[in-house]
Design a protein around this motif. Sequence first.
Motif, short mmCIF file in Angstrom:
data_model
loop_
_atom_site.label_atom_id
_atom_site.label_comp_id
_atom_site.label_asym_id
_atom_site.label_seq_id
_atom_site.Cartn_x
_atom_site.Cartn_y
_atom_site.Cartn_z
N PRO A 32 2.53 -3.30 15.08
CA PRO A 32 2.79 -2.01 15.73
C PRO A 32 3.94 -1.26 15.08
O PRO A 32 4.80 -1.85 14.42
N ALA A 33 3.95 0.03 15.27
CA ALA A 33 5.05 0.86 14.78
C ALA A 33 6.29 0.59 15.61
O ALA A 33 6.22 0.48 16.83
N LEU A 34 7.43 0.50 14.95
CA LEU A 34 8.68 0.28 15.66
C LEU A 34 9.38 1.59 15.98
O LEU A 34 10.19 1.66 16.89
N GLY A 35 9.07 2.64 15.22
CA GLY A 35 9.68 3.94 15.44
C GLY A 35 8.79 4.84 16.28
O GLY A 35 7.86 4.39 16.95
N SER A 36 9.08 6.12 16.22
CA SER A 36 8.36 7.11 17.01
C SER A 36 6.95 7.32 16.48
O SER A 36 6.76 7.75 15.33
N LEU A 37 5.96 7.05 17.32
CA LEU A 37 4.56 7.25 16.92
C LEU A 37 4.24 8.73 16.72
O LEU A 37 3.47 9.08 15.83
N ILE A 38 4.82 9.58 17.55
CA ILE A 38 4.56 11.02 17.42
C ILE A 38 5.05 11.51 16.07
O ILE A 38 4.35 12.22 15.35
N VAL A 87 7.36 11.66 -0.79
CA VAL A 87 8.51 11.56 0.11
C VAL A 87 8.04 11.32 1.54
O VAL A 87 8.61 10.51 2.27
N MET A 88 7.00 12.02 1.94
CA MET A 88 6.49 11.88 3.31
C MET A 88 5.95 10.48 3.57
O MET A 88 6.15 9.92 4.65
N VAL A 89 5.25 9.91 2.60
CA VAL A 89 4.71 8.56 2.76
C VAL A 89 5.85 7.55 2.90
O VAL A 89 5.80 6.64 3.74
N TRP A 90 6.89 7.71 2.09
CA TRP A 90 8.02 6.79 2.21
C TRP A 90 8.68 6.93 3.58
O TRP A 90 9.05 5.95 4.22
N ARG A 91 8.82 8.17 4.04
CA ARG A 91 9.41 8.41 5.36
C ARG A 91 8.54 7.79 6.46
O ARG A 91 9.06 7.24 7.43
N MET A 92 7.22 7.87 6.31
CA MET A 92 6.33 7.23 7.29
C MET A 92 6.57 5.73 7.34
O MET A 92 6.57 5.13 8.41
N ASN A 93 6.79 5.13 6.18
CA ASN A 93 7.07 3.69 6.14
C ASN A 93 8.37 3.38 6.87
O ASN A 93 8.45 2.39 7.61
N VAL A 94 9.38 4.21 6.67
CA VAL A 94 10.66 4.01 7.37
C VAL A 94 10.47 4.12 8.87
O VAL A 94 10.99 3.32 9.65
N ILE A 95 9.72 5.13 9.30
CA ILE A 95 9.47 5.31 10.74
C ILE A 95 8.73 4.11 11.30
O ILE A 95 9.04 3.63 12.38
N PHE A 106 0.84 -1.20 0.00
CA PHE A 106 0.00 0.00 0.00
C PHE A 106 0.87 1.25 0.00
O PHE A 106 0.55 2.24 -0.66
N THR A 107 1.99 1.20 0.70
CA THR A 107 2.94 2.32 0.69
C THR A 107 3.46 2.53 -0.73
O THR A 107 3.52 3.67 -1.21
N LEU A 108 3.82 1.45 -1.40
CA LEU A 108 4.34 1.56 -2.77
C LEU A 108 3.28 2.12 -3.72
O LEU A 108 3.60 2.93 -4.61
N VAL A 109 2.03 1.72 -3.54
CA VAL A 109 0.94 2.26 -4.37
C VAL A 109 0.79 3.76 -4.12
O VAL A 109 0.67 4.55 -5.06
N GLN A 110 0.81 4.15 -2.85
CA GLN A 110 0.68 5.58 -2.53
C GLN A 110 1.81 6.40 -3.13
O GLN A 110 1.58 7.47 -3.70
#
Length: 122
Positions: free
Chosen positions: A61-67, A108-116, A5-9
Motif C-alpha cells: 500500500p501507499a504510505l503517503g497521500s493517495l490523492i 521528475v513526476m514519476v520520482w515524486r510519485m515514488n517518494v509519495i 520499475f520507477t528507475l526504468v521509467q
Amino acid sequence: MILWFTLVQVAVAVIAGLVALGAGLAGRRPGDVTVGGMALITLLLVVQVVVAVVAPLTGNPALGSLIEFWVYLVSAVLIPPLAVLWALVERSRWSTVIMGVAALAVAVMVWRMNVIWTTPPL
C-alpha cells in the motif's frame, strides 16, 4: 510502486527528454525517434496505472497521500500525449523541444510519485 520499475521509467523519460531537446535545439522537427520516445513513456505510465491499482491488493500500500499520488499519476499520463499532439499540430523545432521538456517533467513526476508512495506523512 516498484523501485526498479520507477528507475526504468525515470531513465527512459530522461533519455527521451535529452534526445528530444538535443534534436530540437539542432533544428530537427518531430520525427519517429522523438515521438516514439514519448509513446514509450506513455506506455510505461499506463503500466504504472495498472501497478498502482494492483499493488495495494498484493500488500504494497501507499504510505503517503493517495490523492496526491493519483493527481501526479493522472497528470503524468496526460502530458506525453498532449506534447505529441502539440508537436504534430505545430511541426517546428520548438515543438520537439517542448516534447523534451515534457519528458523531463514526467521523469521528475514519476520520482515524486515514488517518494509519495514510499514515505509516510510527518
